[in-house]
Design a protein around this motif. Structure first.
Motif, short mmCIF file in Angstrom:
data_model
loop_
_atom_site.label_atom_id
_atom_site.label_comp_id
_atom_site.label_asym_id
_atom_site.label_seq_id
_atom_site.Cartn_x
_atom_site.Cartn_y
_atom_site.Cartn_z
N SER A 9 0.81 -1.29 0.15
CA SER A 9 -0.15 0.09 -0.09
C SER A 9 0.60 1.14 0.07
CB SER A 9 -0.93 -0.04 1.10
OG SER A 9 -2.06 -1.12 1.07
N PRO A 10 1.63 1.45 0.75
CA PRO A 10 2.66 2.53 0.64
C PRO A 10 3.30 3.23 -0.50
CG PRO A 10 3.22 1.37 2.72
CD PRO A 10 2.40 0.55 2.04
N VAL A 11 3.95 1.96 -1.28
CA VAL A 11 4.51 2.12 -2.46
C VAL A 11 3.49 2.46 -3.44
CG1 VAL A 11 4.59 -0.20 -3.33
CG2 VAL A 11 6.48 1.52 -3.76
N ILE A 12 2.23 1.81 -3.38
CA ILE A 12 1.21 2.29 -4.45
C ILE A 12 1.01 3.64 -4.19
CG2 ILE A 12 -1.11 1.68 -5.22
CD1 ILE A 12 -0.51 -1.34 -4.34
N LEU A 13 0.86 4.10 -3.19
CA LEU A 13 0.62 5.45 -2.97
C LEU A 13 1.73 6.47 -3.42
CD1 LEU A 13 -1.20 7.87 -1.41
CD2 LEU A 13 0.17 7.47 0.53
N ALA A 14 2.81 5.98 -2.99
CA ALA A 14 4.01 6.76 -3.53
C ALA A 14 4.00 6.83 -5.31
CB ALA A 14 5.45 6.10 -3.09
N VAL A 15 3.88 5.61 -5.95
CA VAL A 15 3.65 5.48 -7.26
C VAL A 15 2.48 6.52 -7.89
CG1 VAL A 15 3.12 4.10 -9.20
CG2 VAL A 15 4.67 3.16 -7.67
N VAL B 256 8.98 -0.78 -11.69
CA VAL B 256 10.15 -1.17 -10.87
C VAL B 256 10.08 -0.74 -9.37
CG1 VAL B 256 12.66 -0.58 -10.80
CG2 VAL B 256 11.89 -1.27 -12.96
N GLY B 257 9.56 0.24 -9.20
CA GLY B 257 9.42 0.78 -7.80
C GLY B 257 8.57 -0.24 -6.95
N ILE B 258 7.38 -0.58 -7.55
CA ILE B 258 6.53 -1.66 -6.77
C ILE B 258 7.28 -3.08 -6.79
CG2 ILE B 258 4.53 -2.96 -7.23
CD1 ILE B 258 3.24 -0.47 -8.48
#
Length: 137
Positions: A97-103, A120-122
């Motif tokens: 969830s945090p990285v999806i928000l960041a993306v 790549v980030g996810i």
């Protein structure tokens, strides 16, 4: 695809009026933003057919949806023995969830963000989150 003189004229008028470049949005198939009705100023308003532009993105969405469904089918039998299934699901969705928000935020506010960078980030964040979770146990 090159712009017509009308498109160039409209873009220049937009820049002149709003002191900013217009946002261009592409959707496959057709657009129907207002619907079929009468615009009482100028006459009829009808949907417009447009060129396909997002077929690749739609394919990626369908494939990722199918992969998520397969994963859910494989994981579902394991949840039968867990007393708090919701807590289990919440714990592991919290990994991404945090990285999806960041993306999402990068896609909104950083003009140089790309699809490949988001993927790549996810993908990189999942092992990092799992490692952090393992160290906290």
């Amino acid at each position: 695809m090159s712009k017509t003189s009308l498109e160039i004229s409209l873009q220049n008028k937009f820049i002149q009026l709003f002191n900013n470049t217009p946002l261009s949005i592409n959707a496959p198939g057709r657009i129907n933003l207002i619907g079929e009705h009468t615009d009482y100023n100028d006459g009829f308003v009808l949907p417009a057919a447009i060129e396909d532009g997002n077929d690749n993105d739609v394919s990626v969405g369908r494939i990722s949806g199918a992969v998520a469904l397969v994963i859910a089918v494989l994981v579902a039998p394991m949840l039968g023995s867990i007393d708090q299934a919701f807590q289990y699901i919440q714990e592991y969705t919290g990994l991404v969830s945090p990285v999806i928000l960041a993306v999402f935020m990068m896609g909104l506010f950083y003009k140089k963000a790309t699809n490949k960078g988001a993927i790549v980030g996810i993908l990189v964040s999942i092992p990092v989150a799992l490692a952090l979770k393992a160290t906290s146990l």
